[in-house]
Design an enzyme around this catalytic site. Sequence first.
Site, PDB file in Angstrom:
ATOM      1  CB  THR A  25      -0.918  -0.043   1.243  1.00 47.82           C
ATOM      2  OG1 THR A  25      -1.853  -1.082   1.043  1.00 47.82           O
ATOM      3  CG2 THR A  25      -1.638   1.268   1.463  1.00 47.82           C
ATOM      4  CG  HIS A 172      -5.187  -8.716   0.834  1.00 50.13           C
ATOM      5  ND1 HIS A 172      -4.623  -9.532   1.790  1.00 50.13           N
ATOM      6  CD2 HIS A 172      -4.740  -7.461   1.114  1.00 50.13           C
ATOM      7  CE1 HIS A 172      -3.868  -8.794   2.598  1.00 50.13           C
ATOM      8  NE2 HIS A 172      -3.921  -7.544   2.210  1.00 50.13           N
ATOM      9  CG  ASN A 175      -1.157  -8.998   5.742  1.00 47.75           C
ATOM     10  OD1 ASN A 175      -0.664  -9.998   6.263  1.00 47.75           O
ATOM     11  ND2 ASN A 175      -0.606  -8.395   4.699  1.00 47.75           N
ATOM     12  CE1 TYR A 177      -6.374  -4.028   6.119  1.00 55.63           C
ATOM     13  CE2 TYR A 177      -4.658  -5.534   5.407  1.00 55.63           C
ATOM     14  CZ  TYR A 177      -5.038  -4.323   5.947  1.00 55.63           C
ATOM     15  OH  TYR A 177      -4.096  -3.399   6.342  1.00 55.63           O
ATOM     16  CG  ASN A 232      -4.967  -4.693  10.506  1.00 61.23           C
ATOM     17  OD1 ASN A 232      -4.860  -3.550  10.950  1.00 61.23           O
ATOM     18  ND2 ASN A 232      -4.795  -4.980   9.224  1.00 61.23           N
ATOM     19  N   GLY A 291      10.632 -11.048   5.011  1.00 61.04           N
ATOM     20  CA  GLY A 291      11.991 -10.880   5.510  1.00 61.04           C
ATOM     21  C   GLY A 291      13.060 -11.642   4.756  1.00 61.04           C
ATOM     22  N   GLY A 312       9.107  -7.302  -0.645  1.00 63.56           N
ATOM     23  CA  GLY A 312       8.357  -6.063  -0.505  1.00 63.56           C
ATOM     24  C   GLY A 312       9.273  -4.861  -0.422  1.00 63.56           C
TER      25      GLY A 312
END
Length: 357
Positions: A25, A172, A175, A177, A232, A291, A312
Amino acid sequence: MTDLTTPMKLGALTLANRMAMAPMTRNRAPATIPTPLMLEYYQQRACAGVIITEGAQISEQAVGYPATPGIYTDEQVDGWRSITDAVHTKGGAIFVQLWHCGRVSHPDFHGGELPVAPSAIRPAGQAFTYEGLKDFVTPRELALGELPGIIEKYRHAAACAIAAGFDGVEIHAANGYLLDQFLRDGSNNRTDIYGGSIENRTRLLLEVTAAVCNEIGAERVGVRISPVNGFNDMHDSDPQALFNHVATALSVLKPAYLHVVEVSMTGDADSAVDMQQIRSRFAGCYIANGGYDKARGNAVLATEAADMVAYGVPFLANPDLPERFRQDAALNTADQASFYGGDASGYTDYPFLHAVS
Ligand code: PHB
């Protein structure tokens, strides 16, 4: 021996290497419509084996952050079309991530209405709104009768993705959502067929995946999960059993890949999960994320513990990451302050090793 530079098949595509750009994002689509600056950013990173875009909301209800792009209107499709054209011209491949934030949103984005979720369980933490951070609210529990409409929004967004020239979509389900909120029992205490047992909590993800596969072809579909991510305010009482089942059940639908966030972004995972149990239950491509550096990426491919590795932040800061890995060149340092929102600074101005045309 397979390493990060080895080409591969993903569905019907042949990818130049095994380095995916992970979805990130970046909050630079002020009117939810992709911009020329976003085109520049993605074009710079077309050397990835595949780009998975930042999350794009599937509907107005799905939004949860300022200035995130959508993938459900004609204007959004036109904006994305210029980006997919540019990436394809550079020989790249690009999937769009289909996103519904669920409870991780705020009434400010919904004309004062509550965000929706499987259950009326308020996550700890704060939402990013146009007026800064505000406490999360208790979301409105979705009625059973609303779920077909949400599945339809995913189907429509997938059709829009193809109209926009994407090679595929990533659903998605990670995470914290909406789809992850259904999966994990810390956010889902429904008593209907979408709550309770692992099979019931997995139902919405499977129905969404089936609808999307049916619309655009399973070989163009990926799914992202995050079995141990506490981000979250997510929790599950038995993540190994849950995500083993998710992998087994998804495998039947034959999506091209399963993309697994193997770490917790908050460091407070519920319990350890053996990702290889998940991988062994899924027939398609397994993309590992979280990572990884060059050495660990090559190692996980060499041992066949993954088929591809998603990077990422390294891709954010190094538009030519594959070339830098090939040369063992130094990496640029990412500037955290410019991750979310802003202009070209910290977005399209990270230097390349070599000047590019
Ligand atoms: C974020 O905005 O921090 C974010 C968005 C989507 C994710 C993870 C993190 O999947």
